[in-house]
Scaffold this active site. Sequence first.
Site, PDB file in Angstrom:
ATOM      1  CB  THR A   1       0.611  -3.691   6.212  1.00 46.83           C
ATOM      2  OG1 THR A   1      -0.938  -3.466   5.798  1.00 46.83           O
ATOM      3  CG2 THR A   1       1.198  -2.105   6.187  1.00 46.83           C
ATOM      4  CG  ASP A   2      -2.414  -7.634   3.715  1.00 50.12           C
ATOM      5  OD1 ASP A   2      -2.774  -7.007   4.415  1.00 50.12           O
ATOM      6  OD2 ASP A   2      -2.959  -8.163   2.683  1.00 50.12           O
TER       7      ASP A   2
ATOM      8  CD  GLU B   1      -5.498 -26.633  26.980  1.00 45.25           C
ATOM      9  OE1 GLU B   1      -6.376 -27.481  26.578  1.00 45.25           O
ATOM     10  OE2 GLU B   1      -6.275 -25.900  27.960  1.00 45.25           O
TER      11      GLU B   1
ATOM     12  CB  SER C   1       3.141  -7.880   1.768  1.00 45.63           C
ATOM     13  OG  SER C   1       1.817  -7.703   2.496  1.00 45.63           O
TER      14      SER C   1
ATOM     15  CE1 TYR D   1      -5.788   0.949   0.220  1.00 43.88           C
ATOM     16  CE2 TYR D   1      -4.035  -0.172  -1.167  1.00 43.88           C
ATOM     17  CZ  TYR D   1      -4.741  -0.205   0.111  1.00 43.88           C
ATOM     18  OH  TYR D   1      -4.248  -0.619   1.263  1.00 43.88           O
TER      19      TYR D   1
ATOM     20  CB  THR E   1      -0.910   0.129   1.304  1.00 35.94           C
ATOM     21  OG1 THR E   1      -1.643  -1.092   1.200  1.00 35.94           O
ATOM     22  CG2 THR E   1      -1.582   1.142   1.473  1.00 35.94           C
TER      23      THR E   1
ATOM     24  CE  LYS F   1      -3.068  -4.676   8.255  1.00 33.32           C
ATOM     25  NZ  LYS F   1      -3.313  -4.994   6.632  1.00 33.32           N
TER      26      LYS F   1
END
Length: 361
Positions: A125-126, A318, A92, A59, A45, A198
């Site tokens: 940013t992904d 767990e 990305s 965009y 971006t 993110k």
Amino acid sequence: MHAARSIAQPFALFSALLCATLLAATPALAQTAKPNVVIVATGGTIAGAGASSANSATYQAAKVPVDQLIASVPELANIANVRGEQAFQIASESFTNEKLVQLGRRIAQLVKDPAVDGVVVTHGTDTLEETSYFLNLVIHTDKPIVVVGSMRPGTAMSADGALNLYDAAVVAGSKEARSKGVLVVMNDEIHSGRDVTKRINIKTNAFFSQWGPLGLVVEGKTYWFRLPVKTHTAQSEFDIERITALADAQIVYASGNMNPAMYDTAATTGAKAIIHAGTGNGSVADYVVEKLKTLRARGIHIIRSARVPDGLVLRNSEQPDDKYDWIVAHDLNPQKARILAAVALTKTSDSRELQRIFWQY
Ligand code: ASP
């Protein structure tokens, strides 16, 4: 008297000449004192463009070439001698292991160059958190490597890319940023490339580290508050110069009513490790346990991570990890665990060693 004047005159002339030379040299000295920063652009971006200034979220990513990106922030010239390189021009989400290796190798070359003081990587940013962690693991350097992106394209109102890029160049050129591992600069904050994730789409405060940012960058100055403790960069046992390909590690996301066959798909397509993005503390549904035990018996590593954004997965809580020979991802989210598995498996497939690596990195 006469003799004194004859010595004083050439001396005065020499002093005047020296002063003039120094004065003339001052701007040049100031210029060479600026750090040399290379901006390696990969798309995203920050290089995006929208149809109108109101398009902050709609965009096309990866449109603007690196030289145009640099030219759009003339203030960069005040803080560093900046040059750009276009590594890729992609969004990305389309990063692959091959692209990570290619990028890592180029950055390793750049930081070896004595004429380079720091590197900025512009990135979507992904998957920025994956690339920054990868570089943190495999580049042997003390020089700053700073990964940066933006949430709005440069064509939008209140675009965040210009300031983020300026801040990233400040950090990449700063001596205080050395030896702190690969950094991510977004929204005035300096994060460890290992910890950052993110957390929000759309908003500009998208990046978050559960253990807090390392510092801030404000008006061209860095302010530091903490240091990463996990092994990175110059101290890492992994070296991109000795890695030609990463191992295939795949994530399977857990939920209620899940289909255990999802794990088979990862296994039959060649995954050497499966990251179980478990519920809660990396929990595994009772009807999935047998499937994971069978896959482990076939040599595939099972790495328990969690789909919960924060916290850490405890070993032998767990699930009996010792008994099943499974690994826990510690505080790494599934996408970061995938990166570490992909890197670590280039060196060892011993499960105890892998667990040691997950504690250490
Ligand atoms: N999808 C874009 C990318 O990661 C989003 C962004 O850069 O913010 O390239």
